[in-house]
Enzyme design. Structure first.
Site, PDB file in Angstrom:
ATOM      1  N   GLU A  65       0.822  -1.209   0.000  1.00  0.00           N
ATOM      2  CA  GLU A  65       0.000   0.000   0.000  1.00  0.00           C
ATOM      3  C   GLU A  65       0.861   1.266   0.000  1.00  0.00           C
ATOM      4  OE1 GLU A  65      -3.062   0.319  -0.679  1.00  0.00           O
ATOM      5  OE2 GLU A  65      -3.691  -1.754  -0.543  1.00  0.00           O
ATOM      6  N   ASP A  98      -9.290   6.643  -1.322  1.00  0.00           N
ATOM      7  CA  ASP A  98      -8.284   7.512  -1.934  1.00  0.00           C
ATOM      8  C   ASP A  98      -8.930   8.274  -3.091  1.00  0.00           C
ATOM      9  OD1 ASP A  98      -8.559   5.694  -3.972  1.00  0.00           O
ATOM     10  OD2 ASP A  98      -6.444   5.124  -4.066  1.00  0.00           O
ATOM     11  N   TYR A 104      -6.381   6.433   4.560  1.00  0.00           N
ATOM     12  CA  TYR A 104      -6.534   5.443   3.496  1.00  0.00           C
ATOM     13  C   TYR A 104      -5.765   4.161   3.835  1.00  0.00           C
ATOM     14  CZ  TYR A 104      -5.661   2.682  -0.544  1.00  0.00           C
ATOM     15  OH  TYR A 104      -5.536   1.595  -1.351  1.00  0.00           O
TER      16      TYR A 104
HETATM   17  N1  ADE Z   1      -3.588   0.653  -5.264  1.00  0.00           N
HETATM   18  C1  ADE Z   1      -3.632   0.865  -3.948  1.00  0.00           C
HETATM   19  N2  ADE Z   1      -3.873  -0.273  -3.285  1.00  0.00           N
HETATM   20  C2  ADE Z   1      -3.956  -1.243  -4.215  1.00  0.00           C
HETATM   21  C3  ADE Z   1      -4.182  -2.635  -4.174  1.00  0.00           C
HETATM   22  N3  ADE Z   1      -4.319  -3.263  -3.009  1.00  0.00           N
HETATM   23  N4  ADE Z   1      -4.219  -3.307  -5.343  1.00  0.00           N
HETATM   24  C4  ADE Z   1      -4.045  -2.658  -6.505  1.00  0.00           C
HETATM   25  N5  ADE Z   1      -3.827  -1.364  -6.616  1.00  0.00           N
HETATM   26  C5  ADE Z   1      -3.771  -0.653  -5.487  1.00  0.00           C
END
Ligand code: ADE
Length: 359
Positions: free
Chosen positions: A41, A142, A124
């Site tokens: 993340e 987000d 987030y």
């Molecule tokens: N962008 C942010 N978190 C994500 C996730 N878990 N999988 C794919 N794209 C992401």
């Protein structure tokens, strides 16, 4: 009860069904390990999924658990992050890892509030980790999620307003299913990445919400979301000095706080300075410039500013080590063989365009 409401109005279940049939296979979706989910993340903030894949594997091979992250030497850590940019992200991860080792016996706390209290973990990310790793019902909202919700609900509030973000998160809470909160949040992310895309027309024909989306019904997908403009980035002119003797290159350590805090850079002057001034600056460091020539130009974009950089390659007599022994400002400088740039001194992405010139 909340789950039922989501199912009843056709939001939660169609989304989960679509996710089950369409989700991309990504390495961080194969695990419930909170550390791995956390790393993914943080990397995925500001960086595309395809670019993250390689960094993710490499980082986890080098630092397979929270203890390893907490113990890592900073230069090594920054080296592993090289190319991803926004280095404070990984610095904060290390601070958080140290806290987890000291306060939580090395185990990531398993609820939203405690996650939120760790350095570098915002609303987030706390929601993402709490839901994906610990099956907690918590929203993870987000910019991409805000976009799809603004369209789904036909809501023209300004999504740049933190109050609007809070209100959307609160409204979303009612739709997060108790049994699959992590999948629900990832499904939203996925929908934002592949259907209700950030740039270009949404692929409404593929959307599980095509029957209920208000923006689609009212033909307003091109008007939503409403997002007020961020302040424009300031532009700063810089001149980079690539100072070399026969065997060393000169690096400068940036101040402890601020942009690229504590990182090494090529010495740099504000503004686009003349060759004569660049020679003078080199001499002020106690060095003897022999030749100077104009070199590469580059632009680097940070969140709030842009550096528009010119550069000079300055060849100096082989006296750098002696000068270093004498001069006081030299405590901020290091002299290294160029090969060590890649091993020991991680160069911020801003200077990558100049790396090849050093040899
Ligand atoms: N962008 C942010 N978190 C994500 C996730 N878990 N999988 C794919 N794209 C992401």
């Amino acid at each position: 009860m909340k789950t039922d409401q989501g199912a009843a109005d056709g939001i939660t279940q169609p989304l989960l069904l679509w996710y089950d049939n369409n989700k991309r296979s990504l390495p961080w979706r194969e695990t419930k390990d909170p550390y791995r989910i956390w790393v993914s993340e943080i990397m995925l903030q500001q960086t595309r999924v395809e670019a993250v894949r390689g960094y993710y594997q490499r980082f986890l091979e080098a630092l397979p658990d929270i203890g390893a992250l907490a113990r890592a030497e900073e230069p090594y850590l920054l080296k592993l992050w090289e190319g991803l940019g926004y280095y404070n992200r990984v610095r904060n991860m290390q601070k958080a890892a140290i806290r987890v080792m000291e306060e939580y016996e090395g185990r990531m706390p398993d609820c939203y509030e405690l996650l939120l209290s760790l350095p570098g973990i915002g609303e987030y990310t706390a929601g993402a980790i709490a839901s994906i790793a610990f099956d907690r019902v918590a929203p993870a909202v987000d910019g991409n999620v805000l976009r799809i919700l603004a369209r789904l609900w036909g809501d023209a509030s300004d999504i740049a307003d933190p109050g609007v973000k809070k209100a959307f998160a609160k409204r979303l809470l009612a739709y997060i299913p108790q049994d699959r909160p992590g999948d629900f949040n990832q499904a939203l992310i996925e929908l934002g990445a592949v259907v209700c895309v950030p740039n270009g027309k949404p692929k409404c024909g593929e959307c599980p919400w095509r029957e209920i989306c208000i923006a689609k019904k009212e033909e307003r997908t091109d008007l939503l979301p409403v997002k007020s403009k961020k302040k424009e980035r300031s532009i700063e002119k810089k001149t980079v000095l690539l100072i070399l003797d026969g065997s060393h290159v000169l690096l400068h350590k940036r101040p402890k706080s601020g942009l690229l805090a504590g990182m090494y850079e090529f010495p740099m002057a504000d503004g686009w300075i003349s060759a004569a001034r660049a020679k003078e600056m080199t001499a002020e460091l106690g060095l003897s410039p022999l030749r100077i020539r104009k070199s590469t130009e580059a632009v680097h974009i940070f969140t709030h500013k842009e550096w528009h950089m010119h550069s000079y390659l300055v060849t100096v007599a082989d006296t750098m080590p002696e000068a270093k022994a004498k001069k006081t400002p030299w405590q901020e400088y290091v002299l290294i063989p160029p090969g060590e740039l890649d091993k020991t001194y991680p160069l911020p992405s801003a200077f990558k365009a100049f790396r090849h010139i050093i040899g």
